[in-house]
Write a protein that holds these residues in place. Structure first.
Motif, short mmCIF file in Angstrom:
data_model
loop_
_atom_site.label_atom_id
_atom_site.label_comp_id
_atom_site.label_asym_id
_atom_site.label_seq_id
_atom_site.Cartn_x
_atom_site.Cartn_y
_atom_site.Cartn_z
N SER A 88 14.13 5.03 -11.04
CA SER A 88 13.38 5.44 -12.22
C SER A 88 14.37 6.01 -13.24
N GLU A 89 13.87 6.42 -14.37
CA GLU A 89 14.74 7.05 -15.36
C GLU A 89 15.40 8.30 -14.76
N ALA A 90 14.62 9.08 -14.01
CA ALA A 90 15.16 10.29 -13.37
C ALA A 90 16.24 9.92 -12.34
N GLY A 91 16.02 8.85 -11.58
CA GLY A 91 17.01 8.40 -10.61
C GLY A 91 18.29 7.92 -11.27
N ARG A 92 18.14 7.20 -12.38
CA ARG A 92 19.33 6.75 -13.12
C ARG A 92 20.10 7.93 -13.70
N ALA A 93 19.38 8.96 -14.12
CA ALA A 93 20.06 10.15 -14.67
C ALA A 93 20.86 10.86 -13.57
N ILE A 94 20.31 10.94 -12.37
CA ILE A 94 21.03 11.55 -11.25
C ILE A 94 22.29 10.74 -10.95
N LEU A 95 22.14 9.43 -10.86
CA LEU A 95 23.28 8.56 -10.59
C LEU A 95 24.35 8.74 -11.66
N ALA A 96 23.94 8.77 -12.91
CA ALA A 96 24.89 8.91 -14.02
C ALA A 96 25.64 10.24 -13.96
N GLU A 97 25.00 11.28 -13.44
CA GLU A 97 25.66 12.57 -13.36
C GLU A 97 26.52 12.70 -12.11
N VAL A 98 26.06 12.17 -10.99
CA VAL A 98 26.77 12.36 -9.72
C VAL A 98 27.91 11.37 -9.54
#
Length: 154
Positions: A99-109
């Motif tokens: 999801s958008e939230a999952g992509r944001a986590i991936l982009a940060e981690v």
């Protein structure tokens, strides 16, 4: 007489310990900030690289236990970090994507994980790193061969 298992020279043990230590070090980046476990992070990372896999395909690609992957997927879906949909190619197949939230986590981690890997490998010369990855590829192939021989009828 029973064979002695010298753990310091037993490859599965050494690989497991090293994997646990490396995974644990990277886990500090995402566990507290995002309340993610190692299995959940691996699901996010795999779906970031290979979108639209089923939970079974994630388990197969990561060699993780299907039940552990299923629990991680359920938690990620519940937390709005994954989306589940029906495959366009096969309407009977359920696929997962970030999801958008999952992509944001991936982009940060991901940058932290890559920086950790860079620090970890910095003590090796380029030819040693190349040899390491060639040997890991070779071990992977040999493991699959050995597993197939175990499963073959005697």
């Amino acid at each position: 007489m029973t064979a002695e298992l010298d753990l310091e020279h037993f490859l599965p043990y050494r690989l497991s310990v090293l994997s646990n230590r490396v995974s644990g070090a990277i886990a500090r980046v995402y566990s507290e900030r995002f309340d993610l476990g190692i299995t959940e992070w691996r699901v996010i990372a795999v779906l970031g690289r290979y979108p639209e896999l089923s939970a079974g395909e994630v388990a197969q690609r990561t060699a993780m236990d299907k039940v552990a992957v299923s629990r991680a997927v359920a938690r990620l879906l519940e937390g709005g970090r994954l989306e589940r949909d029906v495959s366009d190619a096969d309407r009977r197949r359920s696929v997962l994507r970030l999801s958008e939230a999952g992509r944001a986590i991936l982009a940060e981690v991901a940058p932290h994980a890559l920086a950790f890997e860079q620090r970890l490998l910095a003590g090796m010369a380029a030819d040693e790193r190349d040899a390491l990855f060639r040997l890991l590829d070779r071990l992977d192939a040999l493991e699959l061969q050995a597993e197939a021989e175990l499963d073959a009828p005697q």
